[in-house]
Each structure stands twice: as structure tokens, then as C-alpha cells.
Design an enzyme around this catalytic site. Structure first.
Site, PDB file in Angstrom:
ATOM      1  N   CYS A 159       0.740  -0.966   0.166  1.00 46.72           N
ATOM      2  CA  CYS A 159      -0.085   0.101  -0.106  1.00 46.72           C
ATOM      3  C   CYS A 159       0.992   1.275   0.347  1.00 46.72           C
ATOM      4  O   CYS A 159       0.262   2.083  -0.390  1.00 46.72           O
ATOM      5  CB  CYS A 159      -0.878  -0.271   0.971  1.00 46.72           C
ATOM      6  SG  CYS A 159      -0.072   0.138   2.721  1.00 46.72           S
ATOM      7  N   ARG A 208      -6.095   3.425  -7.186  1.00 42.12           N
ATOM      8  CA  ARG A 208      -6.977   4.353  -6.018  1.00 42.12           C
ATOM      9  C   ARG A 208      -8.028   4.897  -6.475  1.00 42.12           C
ATOM     10  O   ARG A 208      -8.886   5.464  -5.751  1.00 42.12           O
ATOM     11  CB  ARG A 208      -6.333   4.590  -4.705  1.00 42.12           C
ATOM     12  CG  ARG A 208      -5.060   3.128  -4.302  1.00 42.12           C
ATOM     13  CD  ARG A 208      -5.142   3.935  -3.005  1.00 42.12           C
ATOM     14  NE  ARG A 208      -6.502   4.263  -1.764  1.00 42.12           N
ATOM     15  CZ  ARG A 208      -5.811   4.545  -0.378  1.00 42.12           C
ATOM     16  NH1 ARG A 208      -3.850   4.766  -0.604  1.00 42.12           N
ATOM     17  NH2 ARG A 208      -6.417   4.763  -0.087  1.00 42.12           N
TER      18      ARG A 208
HETATM   19  N1   CP Z   1      -1.716   3.138   1.475  1.00 39.28           N
HETATM   20  C1   CP Z   1      -1.807   4.791   1.572  1.00 39.28           C
HETATM   21  O1   CP Z   1      -3.329   4.858   2.636  1.00 39.28           O
HETATM   22  O2   CP Z   1      -0.692   5.745   1.652  1.00 39.28           O
HETATM   23  P1   CP Z   1      -0.772   7.796   2.740  1.00 39.28           P
HETATM   24  O3   CP Z   1      -0.873   6.999   3.955  1.00 39.28           O
HETATM   25  O4   CP Z   1       0.246   8.461   1.550  1.00 39.28           O
HETATM   26  O5   CP Z   1      -2.659   8.017   2.487  1.00 39.28           O
HETATM   27  N1  NVA Z   2      -0.527   0.449   8.366  1.00 39.91           N
HETATM   28  C1  NVA Z   2       0.042   1.486   7.664  1.00 39.91           C
HETATM   29  C2  NVA Z   2      -0.319   1.332   6.653  1.00 39.91           C
HETATM   30  C3  NVA Z   2      -0.196   3.646   5.674  1.00 39.91           C
HETATM   31  C4  NVA Z   2      -0.891   3.810   4.693  1.00 39.91           C
HETATM   32  C5  NVA Z   2      -0.108   2.320   8.781  1.00 39.91           C
HETATM   33  O1  NVA Z   2      -1.458   2.612   9.580  1.00 39.91           O
HETATM   34  O2  NVA Z   2       0.728   3.124   9.144  1.00 39.91           O
END
Ligand code: CP
Ligand code: NVA
Length: 309
Positions: free
Chosen positions: A267, A293
Site C-alpha cells: 500500500c 485508488r
Molecule cells: N496507502 C496509503 O494510504 O498511503 P497514504 O498514507 O500516503 O495515504
Molecule cells: N499500516 C500502515 C498503513 C499506511 C498506509 C499504517 O497504518 O501506518
């Protein structure tokens, strides 16, 4: 109107409808990632209010583009500029004002209870843009990416998660229940005791398997997911935790136990859980994953406002 707070609260047929709509909309566009608006302008005159209590790059940008492509507009609030964050105003009053000024509220929060509190008082849909316990927009979009690349329903694929038991995995587990796909989880034994997580596993015991040996977890994998070992809400000894996960680092050797055409997803942002070689390899689809996304979130926005075709 419908909220989008957790994958497990949303009927599978609605989740599938969102994915189908996203695919259609993506196929209809010439330029995927610019501000050109979709022909029918379904959200013309509508405003998405976004608020981030934690850092974000992708979620912020993709929601911005999503609402713009649908013909609407967005306003991003900084919590430190609101009375709410200083104890000067209640969630109840804030929610009522948000409802009067905006059409959809997207919240990235440091506390799951806030989503529930807002839900009590708000009269516009709320989208969970990440909380300590889940990241539903990310996972629905990731299912879209998997099916787009593999050209198969996710129920026919072996999905693997290598990493911490965290918010993103919780949503992946919820999705495995909804879409009925097999999920192997590779995680050190000492991190396998999260309660909410175990509840899900119990529910879906025929399809979810946990391993403390990453090699065993990835055998036969079509897709390997990972995420940072230390999440934003994690109040742990970072160095210790990173050490515990050392043998779970995704490198070329580990990828070789998966299917030849296995893809790697993350992600983002990334840490040291994946080797540069894998991250930048052809098997890695992380950039497409991030861009998708926009398209899935467009359909999520339409869903919440009751305009999904
Ligand atoms: N993957 C994701 O949610 O990235 P951000 O934290 O940069 O929004
Ligand atoms: N598991 C991570 C996801 C970031 C998009 C967090 O919560 O920091």
C-alpha cells in the site's frame, strides 16, 4: 446515503458493484490521472470534505482526483486548525456543521471511536480513510488491482500477506470473508495475538492460514502483499520490532517460492520489509496499485451518495 467505514459492514454485492463501476469508469477514460471530468459529471456541485489526523500522500491525492473527475470539489481540513482538536468544540457540533456545508466526509483518524461518534451525529456519508483498525478503501482498490492484472476473480487466487497484523491486514481479512479468497498470513508468532484479528480468523477458518515461516506462507502464491512493520499507530520499540521481522523480509529468494507470475503489492509508504530488488522488479505492481485508488474511490464516492449505476 451509505457510510463506508469497514469492509465487513458492507454487503458483498455492494462491494462487487463498486468494483464493476470502477472498471467501467476506468475503461471509459482517455486520461486516467488528470483533472478531465467524466462525461456525465455525476457529482457536479458536490463537495467532499477530507480531514487527516495522520500523514497521508496517496489517500489525499487520490480522493482529490476522484472527486474532481466526478465533477465535484474537495476541501481538506487540517485538524489542528479546527476547534475540535483543541477541545473547543464537540464532535456533535462539528458533525452538524460538516453536514450543512459538505456532501461527503472522509476521515483518516488516530482513533476508531471518532468514526463511530461522527456517524452518530452526521447526516452525510463518512468514508474511513484509514484508522488504527482498518484501511477499507485501500483494500477494495487492491482487489480491483489484483483482478485487473490477473484477469480472474480474486476467489480463484492464492493471496498471501507477509507482515504485521495491522489495519491493512484487518481489511484484507474482512475482504477474504466477503469475496471468499484463500489467504495465507506470514507473521512472527509473538505478533499473532491481536484479538480482533483472531475473531475474524475464527469466522473464516477454512480459508485463512497463519504461518510463522514466511517460506511456507508464500508457496503457491499468486499475490504477495506487504506493509510497513511499524504502523503510524504503533507505540512499540521500533528497533526491536524490526528485528523480530527480519526473517520476513521479502527478497528474491522468498519470491521464488511463490508462483512464477506472482505479483507483489504494497500500500506504501514502504520500509525495510521488502528488498529494493523485489520492489523495483517487474513482479512489483505498486505504482499501478497506488493509481488505481483514484478509480475505485470514485465508485466509493458514488456509492455513498446513492449514485452508483
Ligand atoms: N496507502 C496509503 O494510504 O498511503 P497514504 O498514507 O500516503 O495515504
Ligand atoms: N499500516 C500502515 C498503513 C499506511 C498506509 C499504517 O497504518 O501506518
Amino acid at each position: 446515503m451509505k457510510h463506508f467505514i469497514n469492509i465487513n459492514d458492507i454487503p458483498t454485492k455492494d462491494l462487487r458493484k463498486i468494483l464493476t463501476d470502477a472498471k467501467k469508469r476506468k475503461n471509459l477514460r482517455k486520461n486516467l490521472n488528470n483533472l478531465d471530468v467524466d462525461k456525465n459529471l455525476p457529482l457536479k456541485g458536490k463537495m467532499l470534505i477530507q480531514m487527516f489526523e495522520k500523514s497521508s500522500l496517496r489517500t489525499r491525492l487520490s480522493f482529490y482526483l476522484a472527486i474532481k473527475q466526478l465533477g465535484g470539489s474537495t476541501l481538506t481540513l487540517r485538524p489542528d486548525e479546527l476547534h475540535l482538536s483543541k477541545g473547543g468544540e464537540s464532535i456533535e457540533d462539528t458533525a452538524k456543521i460538516l453536514s450543512n456545508f459538505g456532501d461527503i466526509f472522509m476521515l483518516r483518524t488516530d482513533n476508531d471511536k471518532k468514526l463511530e461518534e461522527f456517524k452518530k451525529y452526521i447526516s452525510i456519508p463518512i468514508i474511513n480513510g484509514l484508522s488504527p483498525s482498518s484501511h477499507p478503501t485501500q483494500i477494495l482498490s487492491d482487489i480491483f488491482t489484483v483482478e485487473e492484472i490477473k484477469k480472474k476473480p480474486i476467489s480463484k487466487l492464492n493471496i498471501v500477506w507477509i507482515g504485521d497484523i495491522n489495519n491493512v491486514l484487518n481489511s484484507l481479512v474482512a475482504a477474504s470473508l466477503k469475496f471468499s479468497f484463500k489467504l495465507n498470513i506470514g507473521c512472527p508468532k509473538r505478533y499473532q495475538s491481536n484479538k480482533k484479528f483472531l475473531k475474524y480468523i475464527k469466522k473464516n477458518k477454512n480459508k485463512i492460514y497463519i504461518f510463522d515461516d514466511p517460506k511456507k506462507a508464500v508457496i503457491g502464491a499468486d499475490v504477495i502483499f506487504s506493509d510497513k512493520v511499524v504502523s503510524m499507530n504503533d507505540k512499540v520499540d521500533k528497533i526491536k520490532k524490526l528485528n523480530h521481522f527480519k526473517k520476513f523480509r521479502i527478497d528474491k529468494k522468498l519470491m521464488s517460492y511463490a508462483k512464477k507470475d506472482c505479483i507483489f503489492l504494497h500500500c506504501l509508504p514502504r520500509g525495510k520489509e521488502v528488498d529494493e530488488e523485489v520492489f523495483l522488479s517487474k513482479q512489483s505492481k505498486v505504482w499501478l496499485q497506488a493509481l488505481n485508488r483514484v478509480h475505485v474511490q470514485k465508485s466509493i464516492l458514488l456509492y455513498t451518495i446513492g449514485k452508483l449505476r
